[in-house]
Design an enzyme around this catalytic site. Structure first.
Site, PDB file in Angstrom:
ATOM      1  N   ARG A  25       0.873  -1.160   0.090  1.00  0.00           N
ATOM      2  CA  ARG A  25       0.066   0.112   0.014  1.00  0.00           C
ATOM      3  C   ARG A  25       0.790   1.404   0.062  1.00  0.00           C
ATOM      4  NH1 ARG A  25      -2.315  -4.038   1.559  1.00  0.00           N
ATOM      5  NH2 ARG A  25      -0.295  -4.210   2.863  1.00  0.00           N
ATOM      6  N   THR A  26       1.714   1.504   1.062  1.00  0.00           N
ATOM      7  CA  THR A  26       2.658   2.625   1.072  1.00  0.00           C
ATOM      8  C   THR A  26       3.319   2.720  -0.419  1.00  0.00           C
ATOM      9  OG1 THR A  26       2.610   2.181   3.455  1.00  0.00           O
ATOM     10  CG2 THR A  26       4.106   3.754   2.443  1.00  0.00           C
TER      11      THR A  26
ATOM     12  N   LYS B 229      25.459  -4.128  -1.661  1.00  0.00           N
ATOM     13  CA  LYS B 229      26.984  -4.174  -1.961  1.00  0.00           C
ATOM     14  C   LYS B 229      27.598  -3.138  -0.827  1.00  0.00           C
ATOM     15  CE  LYS B 229      26.001  -3.985  -6.794  1.00  0.00           C
ATOM     16  NZ  LYS B 229      25.909  -3.260  -8.168  1.00  0.00           N
TER      17      LYS B 229
ATOM     18  N   ARG C 250      11.269   3.983   2.447  1.00  0.00           N
ATOM     19  CA  ARG C 250      11.265   3.357   3.908  1.00  0.00           C
ATOM     20  C   ARG C 250      12.366   2.549   4.259  1.00  0.00           C
ATOM     21  NH1 ARG C 250       5.829  -0.736   4.781  1.00  0.00           N
ATOM     22  NH2 ARG C 250       5.298   1.384   5.220  1.00  0.00           N
TER      23      ARG C 250
ATOM     24  N   HIS D 132       5.738   6.545  11.194  1.00  0.00           N
ATOM     25  CA  HIS D 132       5.020   6.227   9.762  1.00  0.00           C
ATOM     26  C   HIS D 132       4.117   7.498   9.591  1.00  0.00           C
ATOM     27  CE1 HIS D 132       3.549   4.435   6.328  1.00  0.00           C
ATOM     28  NE2 HIS D 132       3.207   3.149   6.564  1.00  0.00           N
TER      29      HIS D 132
END
Length: 304
Positions: free
Chosen positions: A51-52, A80, A101, A128
């Site tokens: 969703r986000t 890496k 995120r 959030h």
């Protein structure tokens, strides 16, 4: 240049203006369809999301912009050993704004020191903020106001960053009462109780039984028990079905109470509840697109 790290980055007045803009976008989508022509949003998701990530991408596409990015750390140069600071400096050569995120708390803040406007799309168990903006817009759209409400927060209140962010935001509104519904092991952390609720003299009570809280609520905010936040499988299995909202429990709730959930749900809301007119969690996902469209316009300083 502005960023969004926390819901507290905006004053109450600025939040109201942002929600006013989101509601205008909902009513007049064509007016905003080319507001971000030529602009690019980078979605940097070091942690899985449906969703986000997609709602940020939908928001930018709805504004006429374009998107680029990655959906897991495995598909980025983080594998890496590249630092967040280096990643964001590189991305700022390609995009005008980014949504990020990351599993580590504070990662978005590090990114914001090196870059284009950064939207914190979730950092560990910390904040959030775009989910909080979504929640605020949903509540205001459904109830008509954000003050003078009683909200029940149910489930994983210990690790749930959506809950922590929402408490931070709602304590700034008048006469908001919180009913914190959780097992002992998943109570709201002491720093939220002491530094937010007590400091702001907020009204709150802690209960274990959902049935005891339901008759008192204007809003019920359900959360899932997050497997990824537990250190061992045994604790998760013991806690995961502690609360299940079903049609029988909904009979205890007021007729004008709405059920919100940041999603994804697992077992905590029975599918039968979806047909109840008070189930607002899928509408909530749609409000998430409108508020993110408003946020992108605001951070890019674009006026329509």
């Amino acid at each position: 240049m502005r960023h969004l790290m926390s819901p507290l980055d905006f004053t109450v007045e600025e939040l109201d203006n942002l929600m006013d803009l989101a509601q205008d976008i909902e009513k007049n989508p064509k007016k905003y369809a080319h507001a971000c022509d030529g602009k690019k949003l980078a979605t940097l998701f070091f942690e899985p999301s449906t969703r986000t990530r997609l709602s940020h991408e939908a928001a930018m596409l709805n504004l006429g912009g374009s998107v680029l990015g990655f959906s897991s750390a495995d598909s980025s140069s983080a594998t890496k050993g590249e630092t967040v600071a280096d990643t964001i400096r590189m991305i700022s050569c390609y995009a005008n704004i980014c949504a990020m995120r990351h599993p580590k708390e504070g990662a978005a803040l590090v990114a914001s020191e090196h870059s284009i406007p950064v939207i914190n799309a979730g950092d560990g168990g910390h904040q959030h903020p775009t989910q909080t903006l979504t929640d605020l817009l949903t509540i205001r759209s459904l109830k008509g106001h954000l003050d003078n409400i009683t909200i029940g927060l149910c489930g994983d209140l210990k690790f749930g960053r959506t809950v922590h962010s929402l408490i931070h935001a709602l304590v700034r509104y008048k006469n908001v009462k919180f009913i914190l519904i959780s097992p002992e092991e998943l109570r709201v952390p002491s720093y939220i109780r002491n530094d937010v609720l007590d400091k702001e003299h907020a009204q709150y009570e802690e209960v274990v039984r959902l049935e005891d809280a339901l008759p008192k609520l204007d809003i019920l905010y359900m959360t899932r028990v997050q497997k990824e936040r537990f250190f061992n499988e045994e604790d998760y299995i013991r806690m995961k079905d502690f609360y299940v909202l079903d049609a029988q429990k909904m009979e205890l709730a007021p007729k004008d109470m709405y059920v919100l959930h940041p999603l994804p749900r697992v077992n905590e809301i029975a599918v039968e509840v979806d047909d109840d007119p008070r189930a607002a969690y899928f509408a909530q996902a749609q409000y998430g697109v409108y508020i993110r469209m408003a946020l992108i316009l605001t951070l890019l300083e674009i006026e329509v």
